[in-house]
Scaffold this motif. Structure first.
Motif, PDB file in Angstrom:
ATOM      1  N   ILE A 191       7.072 -17.644  44.905  1.00  0.00           N
ATOM      2  CA  ILE A 191       7.040 -17.747  43.447  1.00  0.00           C
ATOM      3  C   ILE A 191       6.449 -16.471  42.848  1.00  0.00           C
ATOM      4  O   ILE A 191       6.961 -15.957  41.868  1.00  0.00           O
ATOM      5  CB  ILE A 191       6.275 -18.975  42.913  1.00  0.00           C
ATOM      6  CG1 ILE A 191       6.971 -20.255  43.345  1.00  0.00           C
ATOM      7  CG2 ILE A 191       6.167 -18.946  41.401  1.00  0.00           C
ATOM      8  CD1 ILE A 191       6.281 -21.503  42.861  1.00  0.00           C
ATOM      9  N   ARG A 198      17.782 -22.695  52.049  1.00  0.00           N
ATOM     10  CA  ARG A 198      16.890 -23.804  52.394  1.00  0.00           C
ATOM     11  C   ARG A 198      15.482 -23.297  52.678  1.00  0.00           C
ATOM     12  O   ARG A 198      14.490 -23.888  52.235  1.00  0.00           O
ATOM     13  CB  ARG A 198      17.446 -24.545  53.604  1.00  0.00           C
ATOM     14  CG  ARG A 198      16.642 -25.767  54.002  1.00  0.00           C
ATOM     15  CD  ARG A 198      17.305 -26.501  55.147  1.00  0.00           C
ATOM     16  NE  ARG A 198      16.528 -27.666  55.555  1.00  0.00           N
ATOM     17  CZ  ARG A 198      16.875 -28.475  56.534  1.00  0.00           C
ATOM     18  NH1 ARG A 198      17.999 -28.249  57.225  1.00  0.00           N
ATOM     19  NH2 ARG A 198      16.118 -29.506  56.845  1.00  0.00           N
ATOM     20  N   ALA A 246      13.859 -22.191  49.449  1.00  0.00           N
ATOM     21  CA  ALA A 246      13.498 -23.359  48.629  1.00  0.00           C
ATOM     22  C   ALA A 246      12.225 -24.011  49.158  1.00  0.00           C
ATOM     23  O   ALA A 246      11.339 -24.409  48.384  1.00  0.00           O
ATOM     24  CB  ALA A 246      14.638 -24.361  48.612  1.00  0.00           C
ATOM     25  N   ALA A 247      12.120 -24.119  50.486  1.00  0.00           N
ATOM     26  CA  ALA A 247      10.905 -24.684  51.081  1.00  0.00           C
ATOM     27  C   ALA A 247       9.695 -23.817  50.750  1.00  0.00           C
ATOM     28  O   ALA A 247       8.601 -24.324  50.448  1.00  0.00           O
ATOM     29  CB  ALA A 247      11.075 -24.804  52.587  1.00  0.00           C
ATOM     30  N   GLN A 307       9.333 -22.018  48.103  1.00  0.00           N
ATOM     31  CA  GLN A 307       8.992 -22.210  46.702  1.00  0.00           C
ATOM     32  C   GLN A 307       8.086 -23.422  46.515  1.00  0.00           C
ATOM     33  O   GLN A 307       7.131 -23.393  45.734  1.00  0.00           O
ATOM     34  CB  GLN A 307      10.275 -22.405  45.868  1.00  0.00           C
ATOM     35  CG  GLN A 307      11.233 -21.212  45.919  1.00  0.00           C
ATOM     36  CD  GLN A 307      10.766 -20.060  45.045  1.00  0.00           C
ATOM     37  OE1 GLN A 307       9.646 -19.579  45.184  1.00  0.00           O
ATOM     38  NE2 GLN A 307      11.634 -19.614  44.167  1.00  0.00           N
ATOM     39  N   TYR A 308       8.376 -24.498  47.246  1.00  0.00           N
ATOM     40  CA  TYR A 308       7.534 -25.695  47.153  1.00  0.00           C
ATOM     41  C   TYR A 308       6.120 -25.410  47.666  1.00  0.00           C
ATOM     42  O   TYR A 308       5.128 -25.870  47.089  1.00  0.00           O
ATOM     43  CB  TYR A 308       8.160 -26.845  47.939  1.00  0.00           C
ATOM     44  CG  TYR A 308       9.361 -27.460  47.258  1.00  0.00           C
ATOM     45  CD1 TYR A 308       9.231 -28.060  45.999  1.00  0.00           C
ATOM     46  CD2 TYR A 308      10.614 -27.445  47.850  1.00  0.00           C
ATOM     47  CE1 TYR A 308      10.327 -28.623  45.361  1.00  0.00           C
ATOM     48  CE2 TYR A 308      11.719 -28.001  47.209  1.00  0.00           C
ATOM     49  CZ  TYR A 308      11.566 -28.594  45.967  1.00  0.00           C
ATOM     50  OH  TYR A 308      12.645 -29.142  45.336  1.00  0.00           O
ATOM     51  N   VAL A 309       6.053 -24.672  48.777  1.00  0.00           N
ATOM     52  CA  VAL A 309       4.738 -24.307  49.313  1.00  0.00           C
ATOM     53  C   VAL A 309       3.970 -23.455  48.300  1.00  0.00           C
ATOM     54  O   VAL A 309       2.778 -23.656  48.053  1.00  0.00           O
ATOM     55  CB  VAL A 309       4.886 -23.556  50.650  1.00  0.00           C
ATOM     56  CG1 VAL A 309       3.531 -23.015  51.105  1.00  0.00           C
ATOM     57  CG2 VAL A 309       5.474 -24.476  51.711  1.00  0.00           C
ATOM     58  N   LEU A 331       4.369 -23.386  45.035  1.00  0.00           N
ATOM     59  CA  LEU A 331       3.946 -24.220  43.913  1.00  0.00           C
ATOM     60  C   LEU A 331       2.678 -25.001  44.251  1.00  0.00           C
ATOM     61  O   LEU A 331       1.757 -25.112  43.422  1.00  0.00           O
ATOM     62  CB  LEU A 331       5.070 -25.191  43.533  1.00  0.00           C
ATOM     63  CG  LEU A 331       6.181 -24.649  42.636  1.00  0.00           C
ATOM     64  CD1 LEU A 331       7.308 -25.655  42.522  1.00  0.00           C
ATOM     65  CD2 LEU A 331       5.622 -24.324  41.250  1.00  0.00           C
ATOM     66  N   ALA A 332       2.622 -25.545  45.470  1.00  0.00           N
ATOM     67  CA  ALA A 332       1.451 -26.304  45.885  1.00  0.00           C
ATOM     68  C   ALA A 332       0.206 -25.414  45.934  1.00  0.00           C
ATOM     69  O   ALA A 332      -0.881 -25.809  45.470  1.00  0.00           O
ATOM     70  CB  ALA A 332       1.703 -26.949  47.242  1.00  0.00           C
TER      71      ALA A 332
END
Length: 452
Positions: free
Chosen positions: A399, A421, A424-425, A427-429, A431-432
């Motif tokens: 990000i 994929r 995208a994974a 990006q989630y990490v 964000l967290a």
């Protein structure tokens, strides 16, 4: 309410300037690389103002002034016409994409140098690292009133802020600080401050105080401003008296008066208070009375109020000519970057407290205070914030710009882009991680407000 409005306003101004430069770095390099930029926005959300240039780029100021973005033509986000495909970001070489992403933090780094240069040319008023009083380990180390620190662990210090930061760093690393001081006779002396002896869990924001150091500019003369009616001081002291001793103990500053009055009260009976009045030194008898402080705690009082200036007079100035200021600004940027990276490393390793992570509330408060102290201090604040924005954006967190740079470095090594994929994974990490950091920053902000 005035402080709140001022804090919000100066935070908006500060973030607006820094975000504009950051996003302009992305925009300028993207255009040099032939990428079509769809929108350059300062702020998020609904645009409050918008203009479109000949190249088709929308320039906008949006409603939420907490960041900004540059939206580029990219097949992963919008449909791209065949004749514009060569202008899409994802069709550029990996080196061009690296240059575009790195340009934002680079713009903030250059802005930091430029702001410091302007500050040094203008002249920054500051406080010298002159010692006003010592106690505890500082006194045992041989430090005396009037000594001025010139280096800490071979690192030159010119201001009290630089000296405090160097002492804090040594304390966090749990090692004794080697000091060079200029004494009252202008002789260079070496002293060793045993900071390794500070207890575990010490307050990192109060290292000089815990070490027994009181800077000269902290000391405000005990000038009586008012005498409370029907108090112990009525008929004894007058407004304008300068207290110089209590019961034989020398007084250099306001805080010592409270301590000595409390000691005198506990001892019982009258004592002598010495003042300067109209050029004369007078010794007057006074008997403290027991009362309560502002928190309702029992204390000994004599019933006087002191004149306290909002800010002591500056006793140092950092000023250079336009040419000499440039290398100084570069060195100061390198020093600040080293301090910031060192603090981050210590937080990760556990040598520094998580309380060092601050959020927007602290930024707003410091922005307001810096603006009130003058243009020189506000320029320094902007430079520090710009450098922080550069460093944070380079962290290898998806990000952030650093996360994208990490993706591109992996692409260089493996010879092909990461899969959608995998990104995208990531990006989630990312964000967290960002949510966790922001939550911690807000928590520290709230604790800071509660402690005020």
């Amino acid at each position: 309410m005035g402080e709140f409005i001022g804090s919000v306003w100066w935070m908006i101004v500060s973030l607006g300037v820094l975000v504009t430069f950051h996003e302009f770095g992305h925009y300028w390099v993207a255009r040099r690389c032939g990428v079509k930029v769809l929108r350059f926005s300062v702020g998020f959300g609904r645009p409050l103002w918008m203009r479109r240039n000949r190249a088709g780029t929308e320039f906008a100021i949006a409603a939420i002034p907490l960041g900004g973005y540059v939206k580029m033509l990219d097949e992963r986000e919008v449909e791209v016409h065949p004749h514009e495909r060569d202008q899409a970001f994802n069709h550029k070489s990996v080196w061009q994409r690296i240059a575009i992403v790195a340009a934002g933090p680079a713009a903030n780094l250059l802005l930091c140098i430029a702001l410091l240069w302007a500050m040094f040319v203008l002249g920054k008023q500051d406080y010298s690292p002159t010692i006003g009083r010592t106690s505890g380990m500082a006194q045992a180390a041989g430090l005396q009133s009037g000594d001025r620190l010139i280096s800490v662990d071979a690192r030159s210090v010119v201001t009290a802020g630089q000296a405090s930061m160097a002492l804090t760093t040594a304390a966090m690393d749990r090692h004794d600080a080697r000091l060079e001081v200029l004494d009252a006779q202008d002789r260079v002396q070496t002293r060793v401050l045993p900071l390794s002896q500070l207890p575990q869990g010490f307050d990192e924001r109060r290292v000089p105080v815990l070490a027994g150091l009181t800077w000269q500019f902290w000391l405000q003369p005990a000038l009586v401003e008012k005498v409370v009616p029907d108090s112990a001081a009525q008929g004894v002291l007058l407004p304008g008296d300068l207290i110089v001793a209590v019961d034989g103990q020398r007084i250099d500053a306001i805080d010592q008066v409270f301590t000595e009055i409390h000691t005198l009260g506990k001892r019982g009976g009258p004592g002598m208070i010495e003042v300067l009045r109209g050029g004369e030194r007078l010794a007057l008898e006074i008997t403290p009375r027991q009362g309560k402080d502002g928190r309702g705690q029992p204390t000994w009082q004599i019933g006087i109020g002191f004149a306290q200036s909002s800010a002591p007079a500056y006793d140092a100035e950092l000023k250079y000519g336009p040419l000499a200021a440039l290398p100084v600004a570069v060195r100061e940027t390198a020093r600040m970057a080293g301090d910031s990276l060192g603090m981050m490393r210590r937080i990760v390793t556990g040598n520094a407290s998580l309380q060092n992570i601050s959020g927007p509330v602290t930024i707003a408060r410091v922005a307001n205070v810096s603006a009130q102290r003058g243009l020189d201090w506000f320029l320094f604040f902007l430079a520090l914030l710009s450098l922080s924005l550069c460093i944070i954006n380079l962290l290898p967190i998806p990000i952030l710009d650093g996360g994208h740079l990490l993706y591109y470095l992996i692409e260089l090594v493996k010879g092909s882009p990461l899969s959608e994929r995998a990104m995208a994974a990531g990006q989630y990490v990312g964000l967290a991680l960002l949510a966790g950091l922001m939550g911690l920053a807000f928590y520290n902000d709230i604790l800071g407000l509660a402690a005020r």
